[in-house]
Design a protein around this motif. Structure first.
Motif, mmCIF file in Angstrom:
data_model
loop_
_atom_site.group_PDB
_atom_site.id
_atom_site.type_symbol
_atom_site.label_atom_id
_atom_site.label_comp_id
_atom_site.label_asym_id
_atom_site.label_seq_id
_atom_site.Cartn_x
_atom_site.Cartn_y
_atom_site.Cartn_z
ATOM 1 N N LYS B 16 52.216 41.166 40.370
ATOM 2 C CA LYS B 16 52.217 42.616 40.173
ATOM 3 C C LYS B 16 50.914 43.150 40.749
ATOM 4 O O LYS B 16 49.833 42.734 40.348
ATOM 5 C CB LYS B 16 52.332 42.955 38.682
ATOM 6 C CG LYS B 16 52.300 44.419 38.384
ATOM 7 C CD LYS B 16 53.577 45.121 38.808
ATOM 8 C CE LYS B 16 53.405 46.631 38.815
ATOM 9 N NZ LYS B 16 54.612 47.304 39.351
ATOM 10 N N TYR B 18 48.351 46.321 41.828
ATOM 11 C CA TYR B 18 47.953 47.706 41.574
ATOM 12 C C TYR B 18 46.995 48.136 42.658
ATOM 13 O O TYR B 18 46.267 47.321 43.203
ATOM 14 C CB TYR B 18 47.286 47.848 40.208
ATOM 15 C CG TYR B 18 48.282 47.901 39.076
ATOM 16 C CD1 TYR B 18 49.225 48.929 39.016
ATOM 17 C CD2 TYR B 18 48.281 46.935 38.078
ATOM 18 C CE1 TYR B 18 50.138 48.974 37.984
ATOM 19 C CE2 TYR B 18 49.190 46.984 37.041
ATOM 20 C CZ TYR B 18 50.123 48.004 37.000
ATOM 21 O OH TYR B 18 51.025 48.065 35.991
ATOM 22 N N ALA B 27 47.322 42.350 39.261
ATOM 23 C CA ALA B 27 47.230 42.304 37.799
ATOM 24 C C ALA B 27 47.929 41.044 37.307
ATOM 25 O O ALA B 27 47.537 40.448 36.309
ATOM 26 C CB ALA B 27 47.859 43.543 37.188
ATOM 27 N N GLY B 50 45.594 41.007 32.321
ATOM 28 C CA GLY B 50 46.999 41.195 32.704
ATOM 29 C C GLY B 50 48.012 40.920 31.608
ATOM 30 O O GLY B 50 49.208 40.792 31.885
ATOM 31 N N THR B 53 50.365 43.925 31.211
ATOM 32 C CA THR B 53 51.199 43.965 32.414
ATOM 33 C C THR B 53 52.320 42.933 32.309
ATOM 34 O O THR B 53 53.480 43.215 32.641
ATOM 35 C CB THR B 53 50.335 43.681 33.653
ATOM 36 O OG1 THR B 53 49.207 44.538 33.629
ATOM 37 C CG2 THR B 53 51.121 43.898 34.925
ATOM 38 N N ASN B 56 54.988 44.119 29.780
ATOM 39 C CA ASN B 56 55.816 45.189 30.357
ATOM 40 C C ASN B 56 56.869 44.614 31.295
ATOM 41 O O ASN B 56 58.011 45.064 31.320
ATOM 42 C CB ASN B 56 54.944 46.180 31.128
ATOM 43 C CG ASN B 56 54.119 47.037 30.191
ATOM 44 O OD1 ASN B 56 54.426 47.138 29.006
ATOM 45 N ND2 ASN B 56 53.069 47.632 30.719
ATOM 46 N N ASP B 62 58.772 47.259 33.675
ATOM 47 C CA ASP B 62 58.094 47.284 34.961
ATOM 48 C C ASP B 62 58.768 46.260 35.873
ATOM 49 O O ASP B 62 59.407 45.330 35.393
ATOM 50 C CB ASP B 62 56.621 46.903 34.748
ATOM 51 C CG ASP B 62 55.710 47.711 35.649
ATOM 52 O OD1 ASP B 62 56.224 48.323 36.599
ATOM 53 O OD2 ASP B 62 54.498 47.725 35.382
#
Ligand code: ATP
Ligand code: MG
Lengths: 407, 292
Positions: B16, B18, B27, B50, B53, B56, B62
């Motif tokens: 992931k 960012y 992340a 993370g 993250t 999610n 996400d």
């Protein structure tokens, strides 16, 4: 899913209640739009009904001959000028021809002139003079209040006068025996009509505002020219009428050397006026529609604000299991509720407005189920149309992004 | 148990990202993870490594930029929005680090919210919410608004909301972050009870003491899994930790002292009632999957 619908309604209710003032103002926007549309429709419906009632009152045995010819193309393009014939194709001699076509026909020509009428005291007013025959009394439904209808054989120049014009000229309802003059001709009032309150009819004449004189006198006023707006024919029965119309048509074609006239009978007699009114109604509805669009923009605006304010809420709802579709429905229902409340208020307002205006204009507005359905349907359409974009925006929101937003 | 072999969660090189350009940073940096049904995982690691993250991602909120995520053996990338929402609604319970309650809704309405998307009617929803709130001793606060609650109470409401739909996978981001140690252990007992009933739990925590409830501890660092240890939890070790705790002097007042015994009995009765449900729940997704 149906249960969810109920939940959406509840959520919308809460949201609308929380922002009372906002809701009220947005609703008002829609209400005004719907009110104007329904008012116009109801008044138009009232007019249409009163015209067809007049036709019914005379019976199914009325026919009207109107000019229609070489000049017709230009004239039809502008229905508002229905009465302003440059030169009418109908002739004075046609009257005799029609009268002779069958027994028992009543024939009333209609020739209108806009002129200034003045009394001896130098009061003057602009009015409509209608030159016609004595048969008009039977072909149009115009009861007398006092006195009598014009007569062919009279030592004077007789005039029968409408209520409002009488009040304008003389300040009284019954000026029988009084005189007025138009240019050099002096007329004597021999009778007055009852107040009709029906400015719209198949003759295209508001009898309340009119003086009725003999065709020969009107011809004199017009410098010896006869300009016939239409010829009304009434027979004993509709069979008689149909039989007579056949003969009349052939004879007129022969006399005129072609078809430069139109014969209408039955329900169609009311048509020219309804045509005119359909057009007017459409123009007015278009104007009302603009106010409805403005109301719709109000809904869109408020819903966009609502969606922005509730971004976090949307994120939370999505994170606990609401799909984009569910969010879309939720916000769509909220805007639909706004517009429906507006629609209902608008209908009520429209009823009040229509009756208010009706009492001033002397029409009786008519509310049909169709008008109610059209009003509410329009409201729903506006709510759904203008609510769709904000709802779609709400549905598209990313849950994580939305949750990150602090308020 | 059918399907016990299949992992609930399987992550393959999940990334992931960012930021953009020079500011870009991962992340999650090629995370590989396999979680079997019935595990209780504690995720630890420094701030910003993370953890949130990851949760999610696992909670289908996400999407990964790279790598694969299989939930119940199914690649989630292929799932429609509606399908993901359905899984969130039926299978997953999330306790957010920052709670995420709807401010203008009362406590009980907040807790009942997930059930709305089950199509449950309002009365049943509120009954269920009230039951769960009862197990967290919040019945008296049902009609409060979130801003009228203390931090710890808000946290318990957030947990109650995550549990109300009886999810088989519970993702909790520091569920005890705002709680004193006794309240923490009440929450942990509740999670442990859910774990005993066969639910899968993934919990982020900064408190090493709480890892004693877990069957596995994962340490994260800079978007990667740094260490991954399985712990054998025996009934004995558990009673020991609990005894240890009771001996520990607490800072709370005397009035509170009688509470624990009463609370645990109250909780028993509610948890017993709900006992049968997770098993049925676990079967349900499989069936729904077949439908789709
Ligand atoms: N929307 C975002 N935009 C940019 N960077 C982000 C975003 N969300 C998270 N990050 C970054 O990703 C990294 C991991 O964040 P994450 O919230 O997962 O940390 P965490 O382990 O939960 O930390 P904590 O223990 O403090 O909650 C952080 O360095 C953070 O700055
Ligand atoms: Mg975090």
């Amino acid at each position: 899913m149906s249960l969810l619908l109920f939940d959406h309604i509840q959520t919308a209710q809460q949201s609308l209640k929380r922002n009372r003032l906002r809701t009220a103002l947005t609703t008002l926007g829609i209400a005004i739009g719907i009110a104007s549309v329904t008012t116009i429709l109801a008044l138009a419906q009232g007019v249409t009904q009163s015209v067809s009632r007049q036709v019914d009152a005379v019976g199914g045995n009325v026919a009207v001959i109107r000019p229609d010819a070489e000049t017709s193309a230009a004239r039809n393009a502008n229905p508002l000028s229905l009465q302003q014939y440059a030169t009418s194709s109908l002739r004075e001699s046609d009257l005799k021809l029609i009268r002779d076509a069958a027994d028992g026909l009543r024939v009333a020509p209609i020739m209108t002139l806009e002129t200034t009428l003045s009394t001896r005291d130098d009061d003057s007013t602009v009015g409509t003079i209608v030159g016609t025959s004595t048969d008009l009394a039977e072909t149009a439904d115009i009861p007398l209040l006092e006195g009598e209808f014009i007569r062919d054989a009279a030592p004077i120049t007789p005039a029968t006068i409408g209520q409002e014009l009488a009040l304008d000229l003389y300040g009284e309802e019954n000026p029988i025996g009084k005189t007025f003059s138009v240019r050099d001709t002096s007329f004597v009032v021999v009778g007055t009509f009852e107040r009709l309150d029906s400015p719209v009819n198949y003759n295209g004449i508001d009898f309340d505002q009119t003086v009725i004189v003999r065709l020969s006198d009107a011809k004199k006023l017009n410098g010896g020219q006869v300009q016939l707006q239409q010829i009304n024919i009434v027979a004993e029965s509709s069979q008689d009428l149909q039989a007579a119309l056949g003969t009349i048509e052939t004879e007129l074609v022969e006399a005129h050397g072609g078809t430069d006239f139109r014969i209408v009978s039955g329900e169609d007699v009311a048509a020219p006026t309804s045509q005119l009114f359909t057009l007017l109604t459409r123009v007015m509805i278009a104007i009302a529609a603009i106010s409805l669009v403005v109301g719709g923009i109000g809904i869109m605006n408020i819903m966009l604000v609502s969606v922005a304010e509730r971004t976090r809420e949307i994120g939370i709802r999505k994170s606990v299991g609401a799909s984009s579709q569910t969010i879309l429905t939720q916000f769509l229902i909220e805007s639909l509720m706004l517009s429906l409340i507006g629609g209902v208020l608008g209908l009520l307002l429209g009823v009040a407005l229509a009756y208010g205006l009706g009492s001033v204009l002397y029409f009786t507005p008519v509310f049909t189920g169709l008008i109610v359905v059209a009003g509410l349907g329009l409201a729903v359409l506006v709510g759904a149309g203008f609510g769709m974009y904000p709802a779609a925006r709400a549905a598209r929101k990313d849950p994580i992004e939305s949750l990150r937003q602090y308020r | 148990m059918p399907g016990a072999k299949q992992p609930v969660i399987r992550l393959k090189d999940v990334v992931k990202k960012y930021g953009l350009g020079d500011a870009e940073h991962n992340a999650l940096n090629k995370v590989n993870l396999r979680v079997d049904a019935g595990e209780f995982i504690a995720v630890m690691g420094p701030s910003g490594c993370g953890k949130t993250t990851l949760l999610n991602m696992l909670g289908l909120l996400d999407r990964a930029d790279d790598g694969e995520y299989f939930l119940d053996g199914k690649e989630v990338e292929d799932l429609s929005d509606a399908r993901r929402a359905h899984i969130r609604s039926r299978q997953i319970g999330i306790v957010f680090q920052n709670f995420n309650l709807i401010e203008k809704m009362t406590v009980i309405e907040n807790v009942a919210l997930p059930l709305t998307y089950h199509g449950m009617n309002r009365v049943k929803r509120l009954e269920a919410a009230s039951r769960v709130l009862g197990s967290f001793h919040l019945n008296e606060r049902e009609y409060y608004l979130p801003h009228q609650l203390s931090g710890g109470q808000i946290q318990r409401v957030a947990i109650a909301r995550a549990l109300v739909n009886q999810p088989s996978l519970i993702l909790a981001d520091e569920p005890t972050g705002n709680l004193d140690s006794r309240s923490s252990h009440i929450i942990m007992e509740e999670l442990a009870e859910l774990h005993r009933r066969g639910n899968t739990i993934i919990m982020v925590t900064h408190n090493p003491n709480l890892t004693s409830y877990a069957s596995r501890v994962i340490n994260m660092l800079d978007g990667q899994i740094a260490s991954d240890k399985k712990i054998r939890v025996t009934a004995k070790s558990r009673t020991e930790t609990i005894q240890l705790r009771t001996v520990k002097p607490t800072t709370s007042d005397k009035a509170n002292k009688k509470a624990p015994a009463k609370k645990s009995s109250a909780k028993k009765s509610t948890t017993k009632k709900a006992r049968k449900k997770p098993t049925r729940k676990k079967a349900a997704p499989a069936r729904a999957e077949a439908d789709a």
